[in-house]
Design a protein around this motif. Structure first.
Motif, PDB file in Angstrom:
ATOM      1  N   THR A 173       0.815  -1.222   0.000  1.00 23.70           N
ATOM      2  CA  THR A 173       0.000   0.000   0.000  1.00 23.70           C
ATOM      3  C   THR A 173       0.847   1.270   0.000  1.00 23.70           C
ATOM      4  O   THR A 173       0.337   2.344  -0.314  1.00 23.70           O
ATOM      5  CB  THR A 173      -0.950   0.027   1.214  1.00 23.70           C
ATOM      6  OG1 THR A 173      -0.189  -0.130   2.421  1.00 23.70           O
ATOM      7  CG2 THR A 173      -1.975  -1.100   1.112  1.00 23.70           C
ATOM      8  N   ALA A 174       2.130   1.155   0.353  1.00 28.44           N
ATOM      9  CA  ALA A 174       3.023   2.319   0.334  1.00 28.44           C
ATOM     10  C   ALA A 174       3.669   2.506  -1.031  1.00 28.44           C
ATOM     11  O   ALA A 174       4.422   3.467  -1.232  1.00 28.44           O
ATOM     12  CB  ALA A 174       4.095   2.184   1.408  1.00 28.44           C
ATOM     13  N   HIS A 175       3.382   1.608  -1.983  1.00 31.45           N
ATOM     14  CA  HIS A 175       4.025   1.657  -3.303  1.00 31.45           C
ATOM     15  C   HIS A 175       3.002   1.682  -4.443  1.00 31.45           C
ATOM     16  O   HIS A 175       3.302   1.226  -5.548  1.00 31.45           O
ATOM     17  CB  HIS A 175       4.969   0.462  -3.466  1.00 31.45           C
ATOM     18  CG  HIS A 175       6.212   0.568  -2.633  1.00 31.45           C
ATOM     19  ND1 HIS A 175       7.374   1.136  -3.107  1.00 31.45           N
ATOM     20  CD2 HIS A 175       6.445   0.219  -1.348  1.00 31.45           C
ATOM     21  CE1 HIS A 175       8.290   1.109  -2.147  1.00 31.45           C
ATOM     22  NE2 HIS A 175       7.747   0.556  -1.071  1.00 31.45           N
ATOM     23  N   ILE A 176       1.836   2.222  -4.163  1.00 32.39           N
ATOM     24  CA  ILE A 176       0.792   2.265  -5.195  1.00 32.39           C
ATOM     25  C   ILE A 176       1.246   3.079  -6.401  1.00 32.39           C
ATOM     26  O   ILE A 176       1.027   2.673  -7.565  1.00 32.39           O
ATOM     27  CB  ILE A 176      -0.524   2.831  -4.623  1.00 32.39           C
ATOM     28  CG1 ILE A 176      -1.046   1.932  -3.482  1.00 32.39           C
ATOM     29  CG2 ILE A 176      -1.569   2.965  -5.724  1.00 32.39           C
ATOM     30  CD1 ILE A 176      -1.354   0.513  -3.889  1.00 32.39           C
TER      31      ILE A 176
ATOM     32  N   HIS B  93       0.736 -10.104  -8.285  1.00 26.32           N
ATOM     33  CA  HIS B  93       2.052 -10.299  -8.906  1.00 26.32           C
ATOM     34  C   HIS B  93       2.792  -8.984  -9.137  1.00 26.32           C
ATOM     35  O   HIS B  93       4.007  -8.906  -8.949  1.00 26.32           O
ATOM     36  CB  HIS B  93       1.898 -11.040 -10.232  1.00 26.32           C
ATOM     37  CG  HIS B  93       1.067 -12.272 -10.132  1.00 26.32           C
ATOM     38  ND1 HIS B  93       1.397 -13.324  -9.308  1.00 26.32           N
ATOM     39  CD2 HIS B  93      -0.104 -12.622 -10.748  1.00 26.32           C
ATOM     40  CE1 HIS B  93       0.475 -14.267  -9.417  1.00 26.32           C
ATOM     41  NE2 HIS B  93      -0.437 -13.876 -10.282  1.00 26.32           N
ATOM     42  N   ILE B  94       2.069  -7.942  -9.539  1.00 27.88           N
ATOM     43  CA  ILE B  94       2.711  -6.672  -9.887  1.00 27.88           C
ATOM     44  C   ILE B  94       3.320  -5.998  -8.662  1.00 27.88           C
ATOM     45  O   ILE B  94       4.285  -5.237  -8.763  1.00 27.88           O
ATOM     46  CB  ILE B  94       1.712  -5.721 -10.593  1.00 27.88           C
ATOM     47  CG1 ILE B  94       2.451  -4.578 -11.297  1.00 27.88           C
ATOM     48  CG2 ILE B  94       0.680  -5.185  -9.620  1.00 27.88           C
ATOM     49  CD1 ILE B  94       3.262  -5.010 -12.492  1.00 27.88           C
ATOM     50  N   GLU B  95       2.765  -6.300  -7.480  1.00 28.35           N
ATOM     51  CA  GLU B  95       3.268  -5.664  -6.262  1.00 28.35           C
ATOM     52  C   GLU B  95       4.760  -5.950  -6.065  1.00 28.35           C
ATOM     53  O   GLU B  95       5.552  -5.037  -5.790  1.00 28.35           O
ATOM     54  CB  GLU B  95       2.485  -6.169  -5.044  1.00 28.35           C
ATOM     55  CG  GLU B  95       1.034  -5.759  -5.028  1.00 28.35           C
ATOM     56  CD  GLU B  95       0.272  -6.355  -3.853  1.00 28.35           C
ATOM     57  OE1 GLU B  95      -0.910  -6.013  -3.697  1.00 28.35           O
ATOM     58  OE2 GLU B  95       0.856  -7.165  -3.097  1.00 28.35           O
ATOM     59  N   CYS B  96       5.146  -7.224  -6.205  1.00 30.49           N
ATOM     60  CA  CYS B  96       6.550  -7.581  -5.958  1.00 30.49           C
ATOM     61  C   CYS B  96       7.478  -7.021  -7.029  1.00 30.49           C
ATOM     62  O   CYS B  96       8.612  -6.632  -6.731  1.00 30.49           O
ATOM     63  CB  CYS B  96       6.700  -9.100  -5.860  1.00 30.49           C
ATOM     64  SG  CYS B  96       6.110  -9.762  -4.285  1.00 30.49           S
TER      65      CYS B  96
END
Length: 461
Positions: free
Chosen positions: A115-118, A206-209
């Motif tokens: 949530t800190a990297h949206i 998947h995109i989060e990592c």
């Protein structure tokens, strides 16, 4: 020279870092919707041991382990609990940190939350759309075009034609192909969401990592790790996303921990053999659990059972029995135990072999203690130092051997009181009573050892 088994190449190879003396490592962390289970503990301990060892050999390790704090499971569980997703994730993150601390798992260098990297995630999705690897669909989602990435499946040897023939057709009409996976999910009524060029929504898993690893470690880094269930599709999708967006190799070495089975069966709630870390630590000393997890090679499956935990306890007691009563002498002793320990760990972090070296060191320590030679203190210091590299043997030996008070057992205070009564009986030459108390304690699994300085005790496994 350090050799690591690479899941991508399917072989061990000498490890060559991108930058001399430095290692950039990313490990997939927890989706925080529930308490961590013993499978999570296995991955935590495995990569903690790896990190500790690398640092002990002088490597500068930047260890990143993410937290997934937005996900379908989180949204569902929070709704069931009548709390916000943020309230749920904050509680579970705090619980995760408590569990890690009990298992002596060091905190990672960086612990990014999704949530800190949206903004980073949105920028990565936009790049993939611009390069033709992704497309906004009619339902508001954004999907990745799997068949456009020519090397899709290279991590797990998946063939694109076989994947296509085995895919469920028509699962989502908005997809161009059933193989395509979601990068950005359109928000449903009442769900947590963020503004994006494609409307309100939230990231796919998947995109989060891909976004967090890029932000923390750059486009290419040395090691990517994770659990046994992640190579497909999660890590396969990470490779496709990151290499398509960045135009370069994503990761040089892929590492995966083995699974945990329970009495030789897969752990699952439906089978009633699911154990959280907290469940396990209610019954077993935390260092025993850590030793149980660390003594098996990180790539091998672990069979969790009552017998295997008891065996781990007995083995760990052998170390602490050897250390008990020995005065530590930090003077370096000349022998080959350090070299053999390093040789084992340099062979793809072979902890079983490294621990076998420590048992040989215990034999030398016990011999020196029996003979009363000055080597005993130096060997004890060496054992504690090498054990510390694995996150073990740092407790006071007497305290460890006394164990923790558990329901149904004599408490430490009760044991001490009986020992005092025995001392008074011996002083009064009432040896029958003295023997009776010793036998009573022995029946309760408490072993006494009389010395010139007094009586010490420990619990027998």
């Amino acid at each position: 020279m350090l050799q690591i088994y690479n899941t991508l190449s399917k072989e061990k190879a000498p490890f060559v870092p991108l930058n001399e003396g430095k290692i950039k490592m990313y490990v997939c962390g927890i989706t925080v919707y529930d308490f961590c289970h013993i499978g999570h503990a296995r991955v935590m301990v495995a990569f903690d041991v790896i990190t500790r060892y690398l640092r002990s050999q002088g490597w500068d390790v930047d260890y990143v382990r993410n937290i997934t704090d937005v996900d379908d499971k989180i949204i569902k569980r929070a709704a069931e609990n009548g709390e916000s997703p943020e309230q749920l994730t904050q509680r579970m993150i705090a619980a995760m940190h408590e569990d890690e601390a009990k298992l002596s798992v060091l905190r990672p260098s960086q612990e990014p939350r999704a949530t800190a990297h949206i903004d980073d995630i949105i920028a990565l999705v936009a790049t993939l759309i611009e390069k033709g690897f992704a497309y906004p669909a009619s339902n508001g989602d954004v999907y990745y075009r799997v068949e456009k990435f020519a090397s899709y499946g290279k991590l797990t040897n998946k063939n694109i034609d076989e994947l296509r023939s085995g895919a469920r057709v028509g699962v989502e009409a908005a997809k161009e192909s059933p193989l395509d996976f979601v990068l950005w999910k359109a928000a449903k009524e009442g769900e947590v969401s963020w503004d994006s060029p494609w409307g309100k929504g939230r990231p796919g898993w998947h995109i989060e990592c891909s976004a967090m690893s890029k932000c923390c470690l750059g486009d290419t880094f040395d090691i990517h790790g994770g659990g046994p269930d992640l190579p497909f599709p999660h890590h396969e999708n990470e490779i496709a996303q990151s290499e398509a967006a960045n135009g370069c190799t994503y990761v040089n070495t892929w590492m995966h921990a083995g699974p945990v089975r329970v009495n030789s069966e897969k752990m699952s709630k439906s089978l009633g053999n699911f154990f959280t870390i907290r469940d396990v630590l209610e019954k077993y000393n935390a260092e025993v659990v850590r030793f149980f997890l660390a003594r098996v090679h990180y790539r091998t499956y672990i069979d969790y059972s009552e017998d295997s935990l008891k065996e781990a306890r007995v083995m760990l007691e052998r170390f602490y029995q050897a250390l008990r009563g020995v005065e530590i002498n930090d003077t370096v002793i000349e022998n080959d135990f350090d070299a053999r320990f390093v040789e084992a760990m340099d062979d793809d972090f072979n902890t079983p072999k490294a621990i076998s070296v420590l048992f040989e060191l215990v034999n030398e320590l016990n011999k020196a203690s029996r003979e009363g030679t000055p080597d005993a203190g130096m060997l004890a210091a060496q054992l504690k130092r090498l054990g510390g590299i694995l996150g073990l043997l740092q407790q006071d030996p007497a305290a460890f051997l006394k164990g923790e008070d558990k329901e149904g057992e004599l408490s430490s205070d009760e044991i001490e009181a009986l020992i005092q009564q025995r001392a008074e009986a011996k002083k009064a030459k009432n040896f029958a009573e003295s023997d009776r108390i010793r036998d009573e304690l022995s029946a309760q699994g408490v072993i006494l050892k009389d010395t010139r300085e007094g009586t010490t005790w420990f619990r027998e496994s």
